[in-house]
Design an enzyme around this catalytic site. Structure first.
Site, PDB file in Angstrom:
ATOM      1  N   HIS A 411     -82.588  -3.962  56.210  1.00  0.00           N
ATOM      2  CA  HIS A 411     -83.776  -3.190  56.578  1.00  0.00           C
ATOM      3  C   HIS A 411     -84.482  -2.541  55.397  1.00  0.00           C
ATOM      4  O   HIS A 411     -85.431  -1.786  55.609  1.00  0.00           O
ATOM      5  CB  HIS A 411     -83.400  -2.086  57.569  1.00  0.00           C
ATOM      6  CG  HIS A 411     -83.256  -2.564  58.979  1.00  0.00           C
ATOM      7  ND1 HIS A 411     -84.324  -2.704  59.838  1.00  0.00           N
ATOM      8  CD2 HIS A 411     -82.168  -2.939  59.677  1.00  0.00           C
ATOM      9  CE1 HIS A 411     -83.900  -3.137  61.012  1.00  0.00           C
ATOM     10  NE2 HIS A 411     -82.592  -3.299  60.942  1.00  0.00           N
ATOM     11  N   LYS A 688     -94.904   8.606  61.101  1.00  0.00           N
ATOM     12  CA  LYS A 688     -93.714   7.878  60.658  1.00  0.00           C
ATOM     13  C   LYS A 688     -92.836   8.846  59.875  1.00  0.00           C
ATOM     14  O   LYS A 688     -93.263   9.962  59.537  1.00  0.00           O
ATOM     15  CB  LYS A 688     -94.062   6.646  59.827  1.00  0.00           C
ATOM     16  CG  LYS A 688     -95.054   6.883  58.706  1.00  0.00           C
ATOM     17  CD  LYS A 688     -95.445   5.575  58.028  1.00  0.00           C
ATOM     18  CE  LYS A 688     -96.480   4.816  58.833  1.00  0.00           C
ATOM     19  NZ  LYS A 688     -95.997   3.564  59.380  1.00  0.00           N
ATOM     20  N   ARG A 689     -91.626   8.418  59.605  1.00  0.00           N
ATOM     21  CA  ARG A 689     -90.705   9.227  58.805  1.00  0.00           C
ATOM     22  C   ARG A 689     -91.385   9.637  57.502  1.00  0.00           C
ATOM     23  O   ARG A 689     -92.070   8.833  56.867  1.00  0.00           O
ATOM     24  CB  ARG A 689     -89.450   8.389  58.538  1.00  0.00           C
ATOM     25  CG  ARG A 689     -88.371   9.037  57.713  1.00  0.00           C
ATOM     26  CD  ARG A 689     -87.089   8.210  57.820  1.00  0.00           C
ATOM     27  NE  ARG A 689     -87.328   6.811  57.488  1.00  0.00           N
ATOM     28  CZ  ARG A 689     -87.185   6.299  56.275  1.00  0.00           C
ATOM     29  NH1 ARG A 689     -86.835   7.085  55.268  1.00  0.00           N
ATOM     30  NH2 ARG A 689     -87.376   5.004  56.052  1.00  0.00           N
ATOM     31  N   LYS A 694     -93.890   5.936  51.827  1.00  0.00           N
ATOM     32  CA  LYS A 694     -94.807   5.754  52.957  1.00  0.00           C
ATOM     33  C   LYS A 694     -96.164   6.423  52.694  1.00  0.00           C
ATOM     34  O   LYS A 694     -97.121   6.212  53.423  1.00  0.00           O
ATOM     35  CB  LYS A 694     -94.177   6.304  54.241  1.00  0.00           C
ATOM     36  CG  LYS A 694     -92.949   5.487  54.676  1.00  0.00           C
ATOM     37  CD  LYS A 694     -92.327   6.039  55.946  1.00  0.00           C
ATOM     38  CE  LYS A 694     -91.076   5.284  56.343  1.00  0.00           C
ATOM     39  NZ  LYS A 694     -91.352   3.944  56.885  1.00  0.00           N
ATOM     40  N   THR A 800     -92.716  -1.020  62.659  1.00  0.00           N
ATOM     41  CA  THR A 800     -92.948  -1.445  64.046  1.00  0.00           C
ATOM     42  C   THR A 800     -94.055  -0.638  64.703  1.00  0.00           C
ATOM     43  O   THR A 800     -94.685  -1.108  65.644  1.00  0.00           O
ATOM     44  CB  THR A 800     -91.669  -1.330  64.895  1.00  0.00           C
ATOM     45  OG1 THR A 800     -91.146   0.004  64.797  1.00  0.00           O
ATOM     46  CG2 THR A 800     -90.618  -2.324  64.439  1.00  0.00           C
ATOM     47  N   LYS A 804     -97.333  -1.429  67.557  1.00  0.00           N
ATOM     48  CA  LYS A 804     -97.659  -0.638  68.752  1.00  0.00           C
ATOM     49  C   LYS A 804     -99.116  -0.195  68.725  1.00  0.00           C
ATOM     50  O   LYS A 804     -99.811  -0.238  69.750  1.00  0.00           O
ATOM     51  CB  LYS A 804     -96.722   0.571  68.836  1.00  0.00           C
ATOM     52  CG  LYS A 804     -95.254   0.210  68.963  1.00  0.00           C
ATOM     53  CD  LYS A 804     -94.352   1.389  68.621  1.00  0.00           C
ATOM     54  CE  LYS A 804     -92.920   0.935  68.414  1.00  0.00           C
ATOM     55  NZ  LYS A 804     -92.068   1.995  67.857  1.00  0.00           N
TER      56      LYS A 804
END
Length: 868
Positions: A411, A688-689, A694, A800, A804
């Protein structure tokens, strides 16, 4: 009349191929099970439970209301005189559970009967989300339950909102695991999930003036109506102790600390199918006799309860802080508990199903164990230990079975996320497993030597360095002999004499070889600062190359990802670009050795939870224009909307659905933050985290720049130049990740400045939604119009949430990273805002930055701002 049905002893189960069945009407008839995997039919007699299950879809709302009332009266968790949405939720959940139990038991019984191959998905996280709306949706009873609750004076949405999100995960890893379970049940694949039942979860996030604060989750305080505690299903798990060899020739792990893992089962229903699989979660405890009553009565209460506390704390918190040695040990205990309890359970089920025809060679044809990231890596040595030490198989037999059974999903490409455990801690906690890992490591090195030979010693060194499982550990004698240096006569330089050693090795007896190596190989941990041998001697002398020896200045570690690759038959990345990086960079040496092991499996999400149930208004519009709801099971059918893309009626309905969803988010933001935002503004979302790669920091800097430009303009120019925008953030920063927590603080400080500026008004708002979870996502995603997925290219494995957002009609701005690449191909370049450098460019850009070549930040922010 609808009556509560007694629960059987079974749980949602497994079997070899995808299995779902069509329940018959009344009467004793055969039923047909279609195997999705092989597209063949398996026939068997219909069960009573299955016949009862067929009735459920035709139950009217009055019967459901009666059943809900029954549970409110006779399975109470609350005082009888009180009626509240929370009480209604628990009664409703128990009513739904009655329906699930029938399918659950029938699934379990069927899989046991056909004894076909079953998948087991091991994950440290399962980010499930609320179960009520998902369960009644999959049972196709949403309308009936809504009407039943209305008859009882309640609203389904209000009742469903009483359910806390299970605190069993944090981010995409856990959400992917949960989507897999939903999809496998829907597709009738026999599969179970295995995880840990965390009492306090990761943490509940609270936003204060100081930024993020963490408190324990309370999701289990009112009980969990969706689980059954299997007190008859428990397994011993051992830590510490020592390894001895018995008279039977087997290794025995004795002494140490012993705990008990107890099973808690959660049903996982499929959509439009009776298949109901199982998520088995482990809690940890010790028997009551471990409570030291003598110490308690003597006043030493802490000592009396020490054994229970040590056992129970294993399942207290997801990802406990690991900066201390105690934290590291606790994390390793968690991982081993998951692996050991799950494998014992899997093996017990295999033996039970096999009966008198037990053959261990059949194990890989009946069992598939998928490791979700490196957390369950200890499955490999644990399965080896059980097969050899308990079941009596040889090393070769056990290794062949293990390798064919286990597979690994990678991952991440981040070095810090590729787990490395201290060998010293593992040696202390799991001594038998270290022995097994050492042997696997030695056999791996022998394979490397066989493949690359000894002609190019530099290449061989590099491959061993890249691929070893144990890092900074003495090479075993069988390999160390290749790295002996010969010290020549006086005046000669010290040279590597690999060829001469190899030639001498052919003439050297094994005993002589051991003598040479024993003189040159030091004990682990000892200094290599011995006095130089007498240079006057005429005969050559031998010493080991430092490459072959332990460096006491560096830690000795077990590289778990390498063990996963070596011990499994398959390694998959989670997006096309990620899988290529895995092959060409992260595990390139392994790919060269075993190219057929590596494959891609791009992540996915379930369209049931992530559009059908969370966005029912848009779902109804799609079904209306396509002409059916078949797209919920086959998303390729969404392409049928293309021919209506320019239809004004469809566009109008679509906009209405979007605005209605935005109104829900306006309420959510007001309730959680106190900020009031306009539904007419564009909702720009990044949830998101919180992590540097990110790039939430880049996003908020862009917002600061936009705010600065607005302030420099007149009111008239401001309105003309900018579209009203609400910038929404959400996500948790790990408790000890200081930089990520600073980013959260920065975002909330910017929000406090911008949102109260009367000059700006509704042109720009900034919101950080606290405690982001699945339920919050189910509201935010349907309301979003622009979604940010701007990780540095090559850093995000897949993502992911991008899927969505896309399926809910949201435009993405993103880098060519992870699944963004494939989403852009599907939706078309014209429907995707591309941002940032491409993955192959990143290394060069980093080098430029290291050399001080830094372009103007304002210039880049201006480009980014104008492109949006």
């Amino acid at each position: 009349a609808f009556r509560p049905l007694a629960a059987g002893s079974g749980t949602g189960g497994g079997g070899a191929h995808a299995a779902g069945w069509v329940a018959p009407r009344r009467g004793r008839r055969g039923f047909v099970v279609r195997s999705v995997a092989s597209d063949r039919e398996v026939r068997g007699p219909a069960s009573t439970e299955e016949e009862l299950s067929a009735v459920l879809t035709s139950i009217d709302s009055s019967a459901i209301a009666s059943n809900i009332q029954h549970h409110a009266d006779f399975t109470p968790l609350f005082s009888p005189e009180h009626s509240s949405p929370l009480k209604a939720y628990h009664a409703t959940a128990k009513s739904v559970f009655d329906s699930l139990i029938i399918n659950w038991n029938a699934t379990y019984d069927y899989y046991n009967k056909v004894n076909a191959k079953q998948a087991y998905y091991l994950s440290m996280e399962f980010l499930q989300g609320r179960a009520l709306t998902n369960a009644i949706g999959n049972l196709e009873l949403t309308g009936q339950y809504a009407e039943a609750l209305k008859q009882l004076g309640h609203n389904l949405e209000d009742v469903a909102s009483q359910e806390p999100d299970p605190a069993l995960g944090n981010g995409g890893l856990g959400r992917l695991a949960s989507c897999f379970l939903d999809s496998m049940a829907t597709l009738n694949y026999p599969a179970w999930g295995y995880g840990l039942r965390y009492r306090y979860g990761l943490f509940k996030q609270i936003i204060t003036k100081d930024g993020q604060e963490e408190v324990a989750e309370n999701w289990l305080e009112m009980g969990n109506p969706w689980e059954i505690v299997r007190n008859d299903v428990s397994y011993p798990v051992k830590f510490y102790g020592k390894v001895v060899e018995g008279t039977d020739g087997r290794k025995h792990w004795i002494g140490g600390e012993n705990i008990k893992a107890v099973a808690h089962d959660v049903p996982i229903p499929g959509y439009k199918t009776k298949t109901t699989n199982n998520l088995r979660l482990w809690s940890t405890t010790v028997p009551s006799q471990n409570f030291d009553l003598g110490a308690f009565n003597a006043g030493d209460h802490a000592k009396a309860n020490e054994a229970h506390l040590n056992a129970e704390k294993i399942c207290h918190v997801l990802y406990p802080g690991d900066e201390s040695s105690e934290g590291k040990i606790l994390r390793l205990k968690q991982q081993y508990t998951l692996c050991s309890a799950s494998l014992q359970d899997i093996i017990s089920r295999f033996e039970s199903r096999a009966g008198d025809s037990l053959n261990w060679e059949d194990f890989p044809s009946k069992v598939a164990v998928q490791m979700n990231d490196t957390h369950p890596t200890l499955c490999i040595p644990e399965l080896m230990r059980i097969l050899m030490d308990i079941k009596g198989l040889s090393w070769n037999e056990a290794w062949s079975i293990t390798e064919r059974t286990v597979a690994y999903t990678n991952h991440t490409v981040l070095p810090e996320a590729l787990e490395k455990w201290s060998l010293d801690i593992m040696q202390k906690l799991l001594p038998r497993h270290v022995e097994i890992i050492e042997t696997i490591d030695e056999e791996l090195m022998n394979n490397i030597v066989s493949k690359y030979g000894t002609a190019d010693i530099s290449l061989l060194k590099q491959k061993l360095k890249d691929m070893r499982i144990l890092d900074n550990v003495d090479l075993p004698a069988s390999v160390a002999k290749l790295f002996v240096k010969t010290k020549m006569k006086k005046g000669k330089l010290l040279v590597e004499s690999l060829e001469s050693i190899a030639e001498a090795d052919e003439k050297t007896e094994p005993e002589e070889e051991e003598n040479i190596l024993s003189e040159t190989t030091e004990k682990k941990g000892e200094s290599d600062s011995e006095e130089a041998p007498d240079a006057e001697k005429e005969d050559p002398e031998y010493e080991l190359d430092p490459f072959a020896k332990y460096d006491p200045q560096l830690p000795r570690v077990v590289r778990m990802a390498n063990l996963c690759v070596v011990g499994g038959h398959s390694v998959n990345g989670v997006a096309e670009i990620h899988s290529e990086i895995v092959k060409q960079d992260v595990f390139n040496s392994f790919y060269e050795m075993w190219p057929t092991k590596f494959q891609n499996k791009t992540n996915g999400v379930t369209p049931r939870r992530w559009i059908r149930f969370c966005n029912p208004e848009l779902s109804a519009i799609i079904s209306k224009w396509i002409g059916s709801d078949d797209w919920i099971l086959n998303t390729d059918k969404l392409a049928g909307l293309k021919k209506f893309a320019d239809d004004e009626d469809l566009q109008s309905e679509w906009r209405t659905a979007k605005r209605n969803n935005k109104m829900k988010v306006v309420s959510l933001i007001r309730d959680k933050t106190g900020y009031v935002v306009s539904p007419d503004a564009m909702f720009d979302v990044q949830v998101k985290r919180i992590h540097e790669y990110k790039r939430q920091l880049l996003n908020i800097l862009g917002i600061v720049y936009r705010y600065k430009k607005m302030k420099e303009m007149s009111a008239k120019d401001r309105i003309k130049s900018f579209v009203p925008r609400v910038c929404i953030f959400g996500g948790k920063a790990f408790a000890t990740y200081v930089q990520a927590k600073r980013i959260v603080k920065f975002i909330t400080d910017v929000a406090a400045t911008v949102n109260y500026d009367p000059d700006i008004g509704d042109l720009l708002k900034v919101v950080f939604v606290p405690d982001y979870n699945v339920s919050v996502a189910e509201k935010l995603i349907p309301a979003s119009e622009l979604s940010q997925h701007i990780s540095t290219a090559g850093m995000e494995a897949s993502g992911t949430s991008n899927m969505k957002f896309a399926m809910n009609g949201c435009i993405l701005i993103g880098t060519l990273d992870g699944a963004n690449v494939e989403i852009r191909e599907e939706v078309g370049e014209e429907n995707f805002f591309l941002f940032g450098a491409h993955a192959p460019e990143i290394a060069g850009l980093r080098q430029e930055r290291a050399e001080g070549k830094v372009p103007s930040l304002c210039k880049h922010l201006q480009i980014r701002s104008s492109s949006m």
